[in-house]
Design an enzyme around this catalytic site. Structure first.
Site, PDB file in Angstrom:
ATOM      1  N   HIS A  78       0.808  -1.221   0.000  1.00 19.29           N
ATOM      2  CA  HIS A  78       0.000   0.000   0.000  1.00 19.29           C
ATOM      3  C   HIS A  78       0.845   1.276   0.000  1.00 19.29           C
ATOM      4  O   HIS A  78       0.390   2.318  -0.455  1.00 19.29           O
ATOM      5  CB  HIS A  78      -0.970   0.003   1.181  1.00 19.29           C
ATOM      6  N   ASP A  79       2.078   1.203   0.513  1.00 19.29           N
ATOM      7  CA  ASP A  79       2.919   2.400   0.439  1.00 19.29           C
ATOM      8  C   ASP A  79       3.674   2.458  -0.892  1.00 19.29           C
ATOM      9  O   ASP A  79       3.569   3.433  -1.621  1.00 19.29           O
ATOM     10  CB  ASP A  79       3.916   2.440   1.608  1.00 19.29           C
ATOM     11  N   HIS A 204      -1.874 -13.082   0.152  1.00 19.09           N
ATOM     12  CA  HIS A 204      -3.215 -13.431   0.638  1.00 19.09           C
ATOM     13  C   HIS A 204      -3.282 -14.859   1.175  1.00 19.09           C
ATOM     14  O   HIS A 204      -4.351 -15.437   1.293  1.00 19.09           O
ATOM     15  CB  HIS A 204      -4.260 -13.183  -0.461  1.00 19.09           C
TER      16      HIS A 204
END
Ligand code: HEM
Ligand SMILES: *[C@@H]1O[C@H](CO)[C@@H](O)[C@H](O)[C@H]1NC(C)=O
Length: 343
Positions: A78-79, A204
């Protein structure tokens, strides 16, 4: 400036050669003089204990809260995938702007306060030296090890951005139901190829997905591609078509080995037990399926590709040298800037 234009200049005015060599023409994102960029053990002179402190803190936190390691792993995606690895993910919203972590794509991100725990431990030893962007990346590296994944040597020397903007997130981070074409494009733009994408989605294999991201596959009717053996469990965990916002309702990503980063994810998705539409499609799209099958068979192959892809992700477009800043606290920029010219 293109060499041709340079030549043209030279032909016109001889002293313009000075102009052509002048750093004034250097592109904005080019490395400055004396900036080594990202290197192994960037802090070896300025804070030799930095990497040990981070590793120790990640281990201690993992003992207390196993799910911190899931967060460190999700954070690097996400970053780094949103423009650059600059810890913009960690910034709080300001009066003027909504930050990245407040967007729908960031739903479920957790444990931000423990990043501050790591930062504080580093600051006690070497104040103002180690960036939050490097702490974010190194915590991901050490979190992956806690989860039973490979040790991935990663470079350091990233600096922290000063701004975080919610508006740009959707452009970079795929949604849970995005097409494989679009997912491959978004990762491809960072230099991550198809096996790399397939390997990264192996993340995941740990953690959870909240019912809000799943109910459209269960109600009003059950998505016919879901494995019927998996459906009762999903219905039990997500009993309402509109999840109760007060209850934290979620399904574990990998029921078999929920706490371990392993290749069980690939067997799950081949078995139609992938929770997100994007997980399901990864196992059925003709571009990605061959790699899914290979990773389902070989944990070694998964780990090799995963390490390669995490390395590329971690080096995406960093701020180095004198760009950006070293934040004192990871959730606020030192200098709140009003002009838009610097990241
Ligand atoms: C197409 C790309 C991806 C999409 C659409 C996606 C989407 C999601 C969604 C919707 C969740 C559930 C969040 C929740 O309900 O709490 C999730 C969880 C997670 N994702 Fe992804 N993801 C993607 C790629 C990645 C990558 C590349 C990584 C890391 C390398 C990653 C790591 C994780 C982890 C570790 C979790 C579990 C987090 C937790 O339990 O706290 N994801 N992802
Ligand atoms: C994907 O899901 C979101 C809700 O999370 C929905 O608004 C959007 O229309 C969906 N997109 C597609 C292509 O189905």
């Amino acid at each position: 400036m293109a060499p041709k234009t340079c030549f043209f200049f030279l032909a016109l005015v001889s002293f313009s050669s000075v102009l052509c060599l002048s750093p004034a023409f250097a592109k904005d994102d080019e490395q400055e003089k004396g900036d080594p960029g990202l290197v192994m053990n960037f802090y070896k002179e300025t804070c030799p204990q930095a990497e040990d402190i981070i590793r120790e803190q990640v281990k201690l936190l993992y003992k207390r809260h196993k799910n911190t390691a899931f967060s460190w792993l999700r954070n690097i995606f996400h970053d780094c995938a949103v423009q650059r690895c600059d810890a913009s993910l960690l910034l709080d919203s300001t009066r003027r702007t909504l930050s990245e972590k407040e967007t729908d794509r960031s739903f479920g991100l957790r444990n931000f306060r423990y990043i501050e725990t790591i930062k504080e431990a580093v600051e006690r030893e070497c104040p103002g030296v180690v960036s939050c962007a490097d702490i974010l990346v190194l915590s991901a590296r050490d979190g992956i090890v806690s989860l039973g994944g490979p040790y991935i040597p990663l470079k350091t020397g990233r600096r922290d951005g000063r701004r975080s903007r919610a508006e740009v997130v959707e452009q970079y981070l795929p949604d849970h139901n995005e097409s494989i074409s679009s997912v491959l494009d978004k990762f491809g733009a960072m230099g991550i190829d198809t096996p790399g994408v397939v390997a990264l989605l192996g993340a995941h294999s740990v953690g959870r997905t909240h019912c809000v991201k799943l109910v459209h596959r269960l109600y009003p009717e059950v998505d016919p591609v879901l494995n019927p053996d998996h459906v009762p469990h999903m219905l039990k965990k997500c009993p309402d078509s509109i999840p109760d916002p007060k209850a934290v309702q979620y399904v574990r990503n990998d029921r078999g080995t929920p706490m371990v980063l392993d290749n069980n994810y690939y067997r799950n998705i081949l078995d139609n037990k992938g929770l997100l539409i994007v997980d399901h499609q990864l196992a059925h799209d003709k571009r990605t399926k061959p790699f899914v099958k290979k990773m389902a068979k070989s944990q070694d192959y998964f780990f090799r590709e995963f390490s390669r892809a995490i390395t590329i992700l971690s080096e995406n477009n960093p701020l180095t040298g004198t760009k950006g800043e070293i934040r004192k606290q990871c959730n606020v920029a030192n200098k709140l800037r009003s002009n838009n010219d610097e990241p």
